[in-house]
Write an enzyme that holds these catalytic residues in place. Sequence first.
Site, PDB file in Angstrom:
ATOM      1  N   CYS A 186     106.795 -47.857  62.130  1.00  0.00           N
ATOM      2  CA  CYS A 186     107.257 -47.636  63.496  1.00  0.00           C
ATOM      3  C   CYS A 186     107.841 -46.227  63.625  1.00  0.00           C
ATOM      4  O   CYS A 186     108.546 -45.755  62.728  1.00  0.00           O
ATOM      5  CB  CYS A 186     108.302 -48.686  63.852  1.00  0.00           C
ATOM      6  SG  CYS A 186     109.127 -48.388  65.434  1.00  0.00           S
ATOM      7  N   CYS A 203      89.706 -45.775  30.120  1.00  0.00           N
ATOM      8  CA  CYS A 203      90.230 -44.429  30.362  1.00  0.00           C
ATOM      9  C   CYS A 203      89.540 -43.699  31.501  1.00  0.00           C
ATOM     10  O   CYS A 203      89.998 -42.630  31.908  1.00  0.00           O
ATOM     11  CB  CYS A 203      90.131 -43.588  29.084  1.00  0.00           C
ATOM     12  SG  CYS A 203      88.436 -43.266  28.543  1.00  0.00           S
ATOM     13  N   CYS A 258     103.496  -2.438  15.426  1.00  0.00           N
ATOM     14  CA  CYS A 258     103.833  -3.089  16.707  1.00  0.00           C
ATOM     15  C   CYS A 258     103.409  -4.552  16.750  1.00  0.00           C
ATOM     16  O   CYS A 258     103.701  -5.252  17.714  1.00  0.00           O
ATOM     17  CB  CYS A 258     103.207  -2.333  17.871  1.00  0.00           C
ATOM     18  SG  CYS A 258     101.392  -2.423  17.922  1.00  0.00           S
ATOM     19  N   CYS A 286      84.277   1.137   8.910  1.00  0.00           N
ATOM     20  CA  CYS A 286      85.266   1.700   7.999  1.00  0.00           C
ATOM     21  C   CYS A 286      86.589   0.959   8.103  1.00  0.00           C
ATOM     22  O   CYS A 286      86.848   0.258   9.075  1.00  0.00           O
ATOM     23  CB  CYS A 286      85.466   3.194   8.286  1.00  0.00           C
ATOM     24  SG  CYS A 286      86.357   3.534   9.813  1.00  0.00           S
ATOM     25  N   CYS A 333      83.557 -45.490  40.490  1.00  0.00           N
ATOM     26  CA  CYS A 333      82.775 -44.850  39.428  1.00  0.00           C
ATOM     27  C   CYS A 333      83.200 -43.388  39.328  1.00  0.00           C
ATOM     28  O   CYS A 333      83.204 -42.664  40.331  1.00  0.00           O
ATOM     29  CB  CYS A 333      81.281 -44.947  39.732  1.00  0.00           C
ATOM     30  SG  CYS A 333      80.238 -43.981  38.611  1.00  0.00           S
ATOM     31  N   CYS A 368      76.949 -48.010  35.784  1.00  0.00           N
ATOM     32  CA  CYS A 368      76.899 -47.950  37.245  1.00  0.00           C
ATOM     33  C   CYS A 368      75.453 -47.821  37.716  1.00  0.00           C
ATOM     34  O   CYS A 368      74.577 -47.368  36.970  1.00  0.00           O
ATOM     35  CB  CYS A 368      77.737 -46.771  37.746  1.00  0.00           C
ATOM     36  SG  CYS A 368      77.873 -46.676  39.541  1.00  0.00           S
ATOM     37  N   HIS A 425     111.144 -51.512  69.482  1.00  0.00           N
ATOM     38  CA  HIS A 425     111.300 -50.076  69.719  1.00  0.00           C
ATOM     39  C   HIS A 425     110.115 -49.613  70.553  1.00  0.00           C
ATOM     40  O   HIS A 425     108.984 -49.537  70.067  1.00  0.00           O
ATOM     41  CB  HIS A 425     111.355 -49.308  68.395  1.00  0.00           C
ATOM     42  CG  HIS A 425     112.535 -49.657  67.554  1.00  0.00           C
ATOM     43  ND1 HIS A 425     112.453 -49.904  66.204  1.00  0.00           N
ATOM     44  CD2 HIS A 425     113.836 -49.830  67.889  1.00  0.00           C
ATOM     45  CE1 HIS A 425     113.657 -50.192  65.726  1.00  0.00           C
ATOM     46  NE2 HIS A 425     114.509 -50.155  66.734  1.00  0.00           N
ATOM     47  N   CYS A 472      89.493 -43.988  22.983  1.00  0.00           N
ATOM     48  CA  CYS A 472      90.002 -43.275  24.159  1.00  0.00           C
ATOM     49  C   CYS A 472      90.992 -42.191  23.741  1.00  0.00           C
ATOM     50  O   CYS A 472      91.000 -41.088  24.308  1.00  0.00           O
ATOM     51  CB  CYS A 472      90.667 -44.254  25.121  1.00  0.00           C
ATOM     52  SG  CYS A 472      89.548 -45.496  25.823  1.00  0.00           S
TER      53      CYS A 472
END
Length: 525
Positions: free
Chosen positions: A172, A248, A288, A298, A216, A238, A146, A258
């Site tokens: 492509c 995890c 309500c 009070c 890390c 690290c 092509h 974990c």
Amino acid sequence: MDGSDGGSIAGDSEEFEYEDQDVELKSGGEEDEDQMVIEPPEVRKAPYTIMNAGDLANRQNKCISEASDLLQVTHEEGFVLLRQHGWDLLRLQEAWFDNDQKVRNRCGLSTAKCTSPAPSSNLAGPKVCSICMSAIDDLVALDCSHGFCEECWRGYLHTQVDDGKSAVQTRCPQHKCPMVVPTAFFSRFCDVERQKKYQDWCLRTYVDENASVKWCPNPVGCQFACEYQGVESLEIHCQCTFVWCWACGEEAHMPASCKTVNQWNVKNSAESENISWIRAHTKKCPKCHKPIEKNQGCNHMVCSKAGGCGHEFCWLCLGDWASHGTSTGGYYQCNIYDKQSKQGKHAEEERSRQEAKHALDIYMFYFERFMDHDKGMKLTVIQEQDIEGKVQRLHDEHGFAIIELQFLYDALRQVRACRRVLKWTYVYGYYLDDSNEKPLFEYLQKNLEEKTDCLHEMLEKDFDKIFFDQDNQLSSGSEEAHQKFMTFRSHATNFTNVTQKFLTQILTDLGSDTGLGQRFSQSST
């Protein structure tokens, strides 16, 4: 850098003393240098490898070369094949020797074995570019034939790079053509800036699509990656000083699991805590049903008309305030329990509210201590920078060898490790329901907390008493101060050892499958 052991410093004429910490400390003075070395967890032999960008590039090229030699394919094809198989050479090998043509089709490679480094060709003769519909003598095409003009290739690849790291999967331009565009095309048609982006994304695929390599997850950012071939959960130390859980991706959280850490993080961020506070500190308007907080002394409550209904009621019994007059027996008759009234319902609501408040108090108890150790752990990073400056000053002005002061770094890193573990022990304790396990857990936690605080205070205050005055200036030299330093070094080193033992003990006991309550009863005996 070298220094003299005879370097002198000055100190207060008072005897430098330590409080009794109920642990056995080795005597000061002349020590065996071997027992002074505390090997921090970061430098111990680990079953994983921390790699920077250069290490990743070398590891990636080595992996591609191995695949290319084994399968007799080009470097370009080796890259595509490995990326499509998660950089697992064994998995690729099994699929390849089972049906190599099927693998080629799936990965967007030519079914014909290609020996050229760049599977491309120029289609000679007048042709029409399928994108711009211009008649061009020479079209550039992949093995799919092509053809497109160079300007269209350049524009297409620039767009792919600008769209993001998915450029490494570029196909492509022909509609529904699965042929993958090789790296050589990006080098040929892209500018320098886009070439660099594309190369960076090609490198990142070795981590992002590789189950054995992870970046890390330091929240402040880190360019290091870790390669680990094991299957069990592991703490990764690290080079940026961040310690995280391989399983995890969270900060290292022993002794909490974990799953427990995930529950804790969800609890800290969920709206359920707001609901708990509302239940613990408010009551619903009887009319309500809007939550109302009592902000005055009070018991005469008025539901706000802004968002409420304006209803007046009693905070204690939730009865209509109009019924608290002289005609009903006085304002404060609601303290008399009436079994036949609706007091039962109100009492049930009060019990529910008290339970919510109690649960919230428990959560806040553990959360405050969790955050306290988290703050203490983060402060050790700042304190390490402060120690670096003091160590350099002691070396330059008093002639101490740097190796003599290494114990300060070891002790501070030990404090950091203990703070991190103590931080997560409060998460462990919050979800610990078994009352039989509580005694030993709290006993181990208390011991480690005590020793960690003592060691931390020793580094923050006692060290400065020897060398520095109130203005943070070095004291003048004296043999007495030098002797105090030797005593302090002995105490700090041995206390670091003691703290490490308590840390090992709590991790061993809380991480064991044996019941904590059983071991506690045995130790009590």
